[in-house]
Each structure stands twice: as C-alpha cells, then as structure tokens.
Scaffold this motif. Sequence first.
Motif, short mmCIF file in Angstrom:
data_model
loop_
_atom_site.label_atom_id
_atom_site.label_comp_id
_atom_site.label_asym_id
_atom_site.label_seq_id
_atom_site.Cartn_x
_atom_site.Cartn_y
_atom_site.Cartn_z
N ARG A 147 38.93 42.72 56.96
CA ARG A 147 37.86 43.35 56.19
C ARG A 147 37.37 44.64 56.87
N ILE A 148 37.20 44.60 58.19
CA ILE A 148 36.76 45.81 58.91
C ILE A 148 37.83 46.90 58.83
N SER A 149 39.12 46.53 58.97
CA SER A 149 40.21 47.52 58.89
C SER A 149 40.24 48.18 57.52
N SER A 150 40.03 47.39 56.46
CA SER A 150 40.01 47.95 55.12
C SER A 150 38.85 48.95 54.96
N LEU A 151 37.70 48.56 55.57
CA LEU A 151 36.56 49.48 55.51
C LEU A 151 36.86 50.78 56.24
N THR A 171 28.00 42.23 60.00
CA THR A 171 26.84 41.60 60.61
C THR A 171 27.22 40.52 61.59
N ARG A 172 28.51 40.07 61.51
CA ARG A 172 28.94 39.02 62.42
C ARG A 172 29.55 39.57 63.70
N ILE A 173 29.65 40.86 63.85
CA ILE A 173 30.20 41.43 65.10
C ILE A 173 29.24 41.10 66.24
N THR A 189 31.72 40.61 51.50
CA THR A 189 32.48 40.10 52.64
C THR A 189 32.50 41.12 53.76
N GLU A 190 32.61 42.40 53.41
CA GLU A 190 32.63 43.44 54.44
C GLU A 190 31.27 43.54 55.12
N VAL A 201 46.02 51.73 59.28
CA VAL A 201 44.72 51.18 59.69
C VAL A 201 44.52 49.78 59.14
N ALA A 202 45.06 49.57 57.93
CA ALA A 202 44.87 48.24 57.32
C ALA A 202 45.50 47.13 58.15
N ASP A 203 46.46 47.43 58.99
CA ASP A 203 47.14 46.43 59.83
C ASP A 203 46.50 46.29 61.20
N TRP A 204 45.39 46.99 61.43
CA TRP A 204 44.75 46.88 62.74
C TRP A 204 44.13 45.49 62.91
N THR A 205 44.12 45.07 64.21
CA THR A 205 43.44 43.83 64.60
C THR A 205 42.47 44.13 65.70
#
Length: 817
Positions: free
Chosen positions: A248-252, A164-166, A158-159, A232-236
């Motif tokens: 998913r990106i924030s978790s990465l 790749t969808r950015i 998923t990450e 960071v996990a709460d970033w949007t």
Amino acid sequence: MPEQLGTKQDQNTLTYLSKLGANLLESIVRRFSNPQTARRNRFILLVVTALILTFLILPSQHFSSFSYKAGDIATSDIRAQREYLVEDHALTELRRKEAGTNAPIIYNLSDRIPTYLAGKLEQALAAIHQRQPSTKRITAEEWRKILTPLLDTELNDTEIKALTRIRSDKAFLAEAKILLDDLYKRKIVLDGKVFQNDARRGVEILSDDGHFIGAGDAATSFAEIAEARRIVADWTFSSLGEPGDANRISSLIARILLPNFFFNKESTEARAKASMETVRPVLFKVQKGEMIVRIGERISAEQAQKLRAIFQEQRNDSRLFTGLGTFALILVLFYFPYRFACKNIRKFNPSNKDVLIISLLITGSFFVFKTALLISHNIGPVFPAVDVSNYFYLFPFAAGAMIVRVFINSEVALVYCAALAPLLGIMFNNSMFVVIYAMLGSIIGAHGMRQCSDRSTIYTAGLKISVVNLALALSFQTFSNTLFTMQTVYVAFFALVGGVLSAGFVSGFIPVIETLFNYTTDIKMLELANLNSPLLRDLMIKAPGTYHHSVVVGNLVEAAAESINANPLLARVAAYYHDIGKASKPLYFIENQGGDENRHDKLTPSMSALILISHIKEGAELARENHLGQSIIDIIRQHHGTGLIKFFYERAKTQAEGSGQTVEEKDFRYPGPKPQTREAGIVMLADCVEAASRTLVNPTPDRIQGMVQNIINRIFTDGQLDECELTLKNLHEIARSFNRILNGIFHHRIDYPEPVHKSGSGTRKADAKPAVNAQPRTEDGDSPHADTAEQPPAKAPRHVPPAKKGGGEDLKRLGMS
C-alpha cells in the motif's frame, strides 16, 4: 456711389499697407547695414543661411528614393549610385528558421526530486503523529482531508491505515530516501516518445541552476514515469509491521513520483533565438552603375527588394553627421570664395544690403528648386515616358545669377555661381551634370544681362541660356550613350524652355526687388533719364543754367563712357543729377546769375566755399529722398572728389596776407571721396571741361583740344583719379570724345548778310552766298565774348558782297511765292 467709395477705401488701404511694408523692410535693411554691427550681422546671416540650406538640402531627394513595390511601373532609369550590399531577406529568414529548428532542445536533470518526495512523506508522518496522542478518534475522512494536500494525491482507507500504523518514522524515511535516491539515478521522463524525437534533433542537459551537464542523443538511456512507478510498486519496507502495508505504501509513493528529466520550454526558445541571431544576413553585391530597372519596365520582386534595400540604406545613414557635413560644406563654399574675391577682385565689394539680397536669393532659389524637385518626382507616374531625372533641365538655375548681375555687378554674380552650383549638385543626387549645367547657364545668363536697359535684354539673355542649355543637354546625352533615344527630344525641349523660364522669373522679380530694396537698375535709369522727371523740371525752373550745364555734361559723359566700354547710361543719368543740390541756392552759382550781381562779393571766401561745398551734401540727400539709387548718390558725392576751390582759396590767401592770418587748404577742398568708379571719374572730367569751355572766346578745335588736355592733366596730377580704374589709354579716349562733342557744340555758323533795300520800285535782296570765316553772332547779332583779355575775338569781315538780282521770282515769304 457706395461701391466706388468702398473701392477707393480698399485701394487706400492697400497703398498704406504696401508703404508700411516697404518702410518696415527699409528699416530692417538699414539696421542690417549699420556699420557698427556690420561684421556681426554678416556672420549671423551666414550661419542662418547655412542652416536653412542644410534643412532644404537634407533629406536628399534622390531620384531612386521612391517606394516601389513589385508590379509597379518604373518611371525612370534607376542605377546604383555606388556599391551596395543588399540583404536577401527571404533567404536570410529561411536560414534563420533552419538554425532555430536545428537548435538543440534543453532538458533539465533535477537532483532535488528524491529529497522533495521524501520531504512530502515526512510531512505526512509528522501530521499523523501530531494527532495520534489525542483521545478523540479520527475518522478516515478526516485523515484524508489532512493528508491529501500534503501528498498531492487521493488516499484510500487502507493506505491511510498503513500510514498510521508505521511504528518508526525515522527508519521508514531513511529506507524510503535510499530507495528514491537509487531510483532517480535514472533519467525519468514524462513521455518517452517525445524525448526520443527530441533526442534525434539533439538535447542539451542542464542542472537545476542552469549549468551545462552534457548532451543527449538517440542513444541516451532514460526511463518513462510509468516504468518508474512499476519499479516502486515492487518495493518492500522492513520497518512496516503489518503484512500488505508495504504494497500500500509503495503504491502511494508510485502515484506521487515526478520525472527528474523534463523539457525546459523557456530555455529551448532562448537557445533557438540565439541560434537564429548567430546566422549572418545573406548579402549579394550591387555594383556601382548597375542598372536596377529601366524606365517603363514592370518591377519584379527582386528589383523591388533591391530598391527598398538601397532606399533603406540611404535612410539609415547618420543624419546627424550628414547634416553637420553639409552645414560645414556650405560655410566653406560661402566664406572662402567671398574672402578670395574681396582680396583679389577689385570690383567685388558688396554692401550689407547686397549681402542680404544674395542670402535671400539663395534661400529662395533653393526653396523653389526643392519644391520643383518634389513636384517633378511625384508627376513621374503620370508621365512614365519621361525620365524623372531629366526634369532638372526645366529648372531656372540661371535666374539668381541674372538678378545679381542686374542689381550688383558681374564679379559678384560670378562668385554667386561658384558657390551655388556645387550645392545644387548635392541636392540633385550629387550630380556633376547639374553642377556644370547650373554654373555655365548662370554665367551665360549673367553675361547676357550686361547693361540691361529694357525688358527685351532679359529675354535675349534667356535665349542665350536656352542655346547653352541645349548644347549641354545634348553633350550629356551623348556622354550617357542615350543620344538616339526619345529622352533626347524631351531633354532638348526642357533645356530650351529652361532658359525662357529663367528670363520670366527675372522679369517678374526685378520690379519687386527694385521697389522693396531701393535698387536702381538700367531700366529705372531710363526712367530717370527722362528730362521731364520732377527733379529735373524743378532744377530747370530754379536753376536753368545748372540744368543746361547738366544736359551738356550728360552728352559728354555718354560719349566718353561708350569710348572706354563703361556704362554710358549710368554716366548720363548721373550727369543729369550730379548738381541737383544747387537748386536750393541757385543764385550762388555763376551759371544761374544771368548778369546780376555776384552774391559772393558780399561773403567771405570761407563762407562762399561752404556754400559751394554744401551742394554736394544737399544733392546726395535729395537723391536719397527721391530714391535715385546708391550708384547715382555715390557719383554725386564723388564728382568733385577732394578738389580745391582755387578761386576762393586764392582770395582768402590774399585777404589773410594783410591781416597776418593763415589759411588752411583743407578748408577749401571738397569733402570727397575721390571717384571710385570709371563713371564717376568721367563725370568729374566732363563737369570741369564743360565749365571751362564756357570761358573760350573763340573756341576753335585747337583751343578746345588744348583746354581739354589741360583740364584732364590738372585733375590727374591733383590725384583725383587715383582711386578709380581709368587708365592713361582711357584718358586719351575720353579726351578725344570730349573734343568731338565740344567741336559739335561750338561749331561756327555762317554769317548771312542782312537784306539790302534800295529806294525805288524794286527791292534788292542779299546774295545767298555765305560769307566765309564769318564771326558767330548771338541773338542780338553781337559777337559772343567771355574773356576778351585772354582771347580777343576775331574781326568780322567789313565788306559784304553785293546781292545779285533774283529776277521776277523773289520770295515774299518763306515757303510762299
């Protein structure tokens, strides 16, 4: 038989080797004594001797330099020779550890972490866009292999799809950079508890390039890495189109976060080390004279530390400057007393050979003392009851001065003592006691060796040294307030033995030096005084008149030397050998002609003078070949001085007047030199007096006295005694002793009358009563005469008293009735 042959061969080999060694040493001494290079040789010898002594004296062997450990037994009383600042190593180390422990901990606050993380994201997106235009479909597993090394973390499917969808990399990266910069305004640490502990101790914050930013303490705000990841996990991200991609990106991004506030181990250790080095050593003062440990005590840890510190400080002294200072001091102690003695002490005139002997004695003495010092120090633990510092009383300090006195003279021995004693004090821990002990013992020993004519004189001098050593030792013990201790017994015993040891060393080395360096001592002179020696026997056979003349001169000079406190043995032996040069041409000297024709009647006066003069040179060469010694050779050369051979000079003048030639007086004078010593002057006077006494017809005491006075006055006015040390008082004493000896030689004998025989049955004998004032007779019964024109003999009495009758007890034979 083969064994005896082998023994003889061994003896011959040893004899050959000893002669070879002696000849080699003699050639070395002769080369060293070369007048052309004498000054250079003495300078080289001075420098070499000073260098050797410097190495012997250094490293200085202190009595407290032994490596003691806690629990050892002290072998001597050890005092501090000067003030010391001793480091307390244990306390110093403790304080340094405290300083290192209390030193602040170094943390680095990096401002490069946001840029670093944004760069990783940019590299990942660039890799994705680089491969997306491809018509080949890329699987998730292939993307994982590409992106995992770039992001340093594992990615799920998923990450990967979210990345790749950015749609807009630029917008996403800009938004991520802003969020990261905002996040890293905090001090993010890896472990909060560790940081809190470090903060209590003190923290210094450095930038990436090592510049100081500030300090931290327990109140410093920080955030753990876990807390930062939750933020960071709460970033949007507004640039992401699909719902859920932001999480998913924030978790990465949370997984690839790094702390920007981290512990710097190397800088912390360097800071702790610097803090420890700033701590100065903890010192405590040891006062000069402070007793560190007493003999027999068990050494404590503190005492061992003091001893090690003192010894280490002594070893850490600059060896170079100490060695240079010692070398310069030795040069000063040798050169300036030598120059002073040469200028102000008349009898101080050592030859090159004497200087070489003195150098060898000093070097050998210091080598022996150094060895004895090391031995005595090492046997300290074996005899703990004896203080190691007291062993120096055993050392034979006086032996060198005694040897110098025997072979040279007392003046040189005194200068030797003055130069040697201070150097011994330096070697023995700068001890003034050693300086006084060595100097006074050496002076007394040299004085005791005056006119050493047998071995007993050496040991008598040794006993004198023992007495002086004992007095000094007791004085030192009293000065040190240790008189009433057991050490005084050991010190007294060592002092007494030290004098005997000095005598033993001297007794053993005198024959060696005498043989190797061709010296003549009083002991050897006693051997030369034996009238059965080869030279004197040869003189007696070839020139009996000269031999008898020499014996009489020997009696005269011995009595004269004793009367003025000169050396009677040297004077007598020199008198025996002063005319040995006449043995080559005995018949050209009047005392050996025995009534035969005078050979000089057929020679010119100049030739006769040359023959007479030649006996000086031939005698000196003969004495040198037979190793009679320089002192006797000098007297042989000086016993005529530069005197005029007047008889042949006047004859030459008489012959020259008729032919109109001129005669040089210097051609009829002996070559000299004039007598340089009192003994040489006495031999000159006795030689002339004995020869002149043979011309007296009737040698009455008044005539003998007048003859002696005239001879001495003539020699004195001729200037022959100008260079020796005979005073007018000495000349009066010499004349008085000559008169006494000559009166004993030429005393009148009683003229016993011949027996009167009468015809008949009885035999009448001469009266036993002597005739008064009778003229002495020769063996033939005639009166002696020498020069009747000047001094007619007295007439013998014409009437002989009649003999009285002896009764019936007349002696038929002497001793029998």
